[in-house]
Design a protein around this motif. Structure first.
Motif, short mmCIF file in Angstrom:
data_model
loop_
_atom_site.label_atom_id
_atom_site.label_comp_id
_atom_site.label_asym_id
_atom_site.label_seq_id
_atom_site.Cartn_x
_atom_site.Cartn_y
_atom_site.Cartn_z
N SER A 1 0.83 -1.63 0.25
CA SER A 1 0.08 0.22 -0.23
C SER A 1 0.39 1.33 -0.21
O SER A 1 0.33 1.97 -0.36
CB SER A 1 -0.98 0.20 1.27
OG SER A 1 -1.66 -0.87 1.27
N GLY A 2 2.53 1.24 0.25
CA GLY A 2 3.09 2.11 1.33
C GLY A 2 3.59 2.52 -0.97
O GLY A 2 4.32 3.78 -0.89
N GLY A 3 3.73 1.89 -1.30
CA GLY A 3 4.08 1.71 -3.22
C GLY A 3 5.19 1.62 -3.18
O GLY A 3 6.01 1.70 -4.17
N TYR A 4 6.01 0.56 -2.38
CA TYR A 4 6.55 0.06 -2.87
C TYR A 4 7.41 -1.77 -2.35
O TYR A 4 5.12 -1.50 -2.33
CB TYR A 4 8.03 0.43 -1.79
CG TYR A 4 7.25 -0.09 -0.46
CD1 TYR A 4 7.33 1.30 0.13
CD2 TYR A 4 7.87 -0.76 0.43
CE1 TYR A 4 7.02 1.04 1.41
CE2 TYR A 4 7.09 -1.32 1.73
CZ TYR A 4 6.68 0.45 2.51
OH TYR A 4 6.34 0.30 3.77
N LEU A 5 7.50 -2.46 -3.34
CA LEU A 5 7.72 -4.06 -4.11
C LEU A 5 7.55 -4.19 -2.63
O LEU A 5 9.13 -4.04 -1.73
CB LEU A 5 8.21 -3.87 -4.80
CG LEU A 5 8.23 -5.27 -5.10
CD1 LEU A 5 6.68 -6.43 -6.39
CD2 LEU A 5 9.11 -5.97 -6.22
#
Length: 291
Positions: free
Chosen positions: A63-67
């Motif tokens: 959800s934080g935009g990182y993988l």
């Protein structure tokens, strides 16, 4: 022919495995130092953890935009970040404890050889007693007595390791105290502390110094074992041992990645330290010096 074979066996081993170990160890140190800068999240900051993403498999987009390259654990913490922060604890604990153990053990061993009599008897009986017991047993007793905490686990590892240095240093110092420079120091009535730390100790530490790289790897393994058992680093601090333990209960449900990746990181760290340490030991050993 026999002499040539023995000479070849004594030479420090070089090759791709050792080179890879050096690169891997250097990488571990660098990423540990840079963990706050390169880690996707601080796995021990509740504000950066999303509980609904717990036990996400490797490759999940968070959800934080990182993988989540290695997935998340049962609490939603990024495993890559946990490994990076855990490396910092493992390296700090092992290096500091090994250095302190070497300092204390060398001083005790040299003092036993210099003073002799009851000082030698007391120190060496303590050394014999400790070396006769399993290392993990001594570590468990020490950490249970001292309690959890990074500083306490360092102290527990110092208690485990000092005796080996003391025995080696005493053996070398026994021959050094009989040499002319020691007789001259006594005739000059130099202070005892100066004789020990300025003359005897520097000439007695060489064999013991070669042991430090190996003991660093030993300390990493012990810290991870204690943390895995819940007796080492507190649960609010990152540790590779506790990271492996966190995923142990999920193995039967197929969530292998929670323990697998921290375990592989721990294995690589210990293996690289031991291989590089053994090469350093062989290189510093006077018997392996090229004549």
């Amino acid at each position: 022919m026999k002499a040539q074979i023995l000479s070849a066996l004594k030479k420090p081993r070089r090759g791709p495995v050792l080179t890879l170990s050096k690169i891997l160890l250097a990488s571990y140190v660098l990423v540990a130092l840079a963990a706050p800068l390169i880690a996707p999240q601080n796995p021990y900051d509740p504000l950066q953890i999303f509980g609904w993403e717990a036990s996400s498999p490797p490759g999940t987009l968070g959800s934080g935009g990182y993988l989540y390259l290695f997935g998340t654990d049962g609490l939603g913490r990024d495993i890559v970040s946990t490994i990076l922060y855990g490396l910092r604890i493992s390296l700090v604990v092992s290096i500091v404890s090994s250095a302190l153990a070497a300092l204390i053990g060398l001083t005790a061993g040299v003092s036993a050889a210099y003073f002799g009599k009851w000082v030698d008897v007391v120190i060496m009986r303590l050394v014999d007693l400790q070396l006769s017991l399993p290392t993990i047993l001594i570590a468990l007793i020490a950490i249970v007595t001292l309690g959890p905490g990074v500083d306490r686990i360092i102290l527990a590892l110092v208690i485990v390791q000092w005796a080996t240095y003391a025995r080696i240093a005493r053996g070398v110092a026994l021959s050094e105290v009989k040499k002319p420079y020691m007789d001259a120091a006594r005739l000059m009535r130099l202070p005892t502390s100066r004789v020990i730390f300025r003359h005897l100790l520097p000439n007695s530490i060489a064999p013991a110094i070669t042991l430090i790289p190996i003991e660093v790897g030993h300390a990493v393994a012990l810290e991870a074992t204690l943390s895995f058992l819940g007796l080492g680093v507190p649960i609010d601090k990152p540790s590779l041992g506790s990271a492996v333990a966190n995923g142990f209960q999920y193995l039967m449900t197929g969530q292998y990645w929670i323990s697998l990746f921290p375990g592989l990181a721990l294995f690589g760290l210990i293996a690289s330290i031991n291989l590089v340490g053994e090469d350093v030991r062989r290189s510093l050993d006077p018997r392996n010096q090229t004549r």
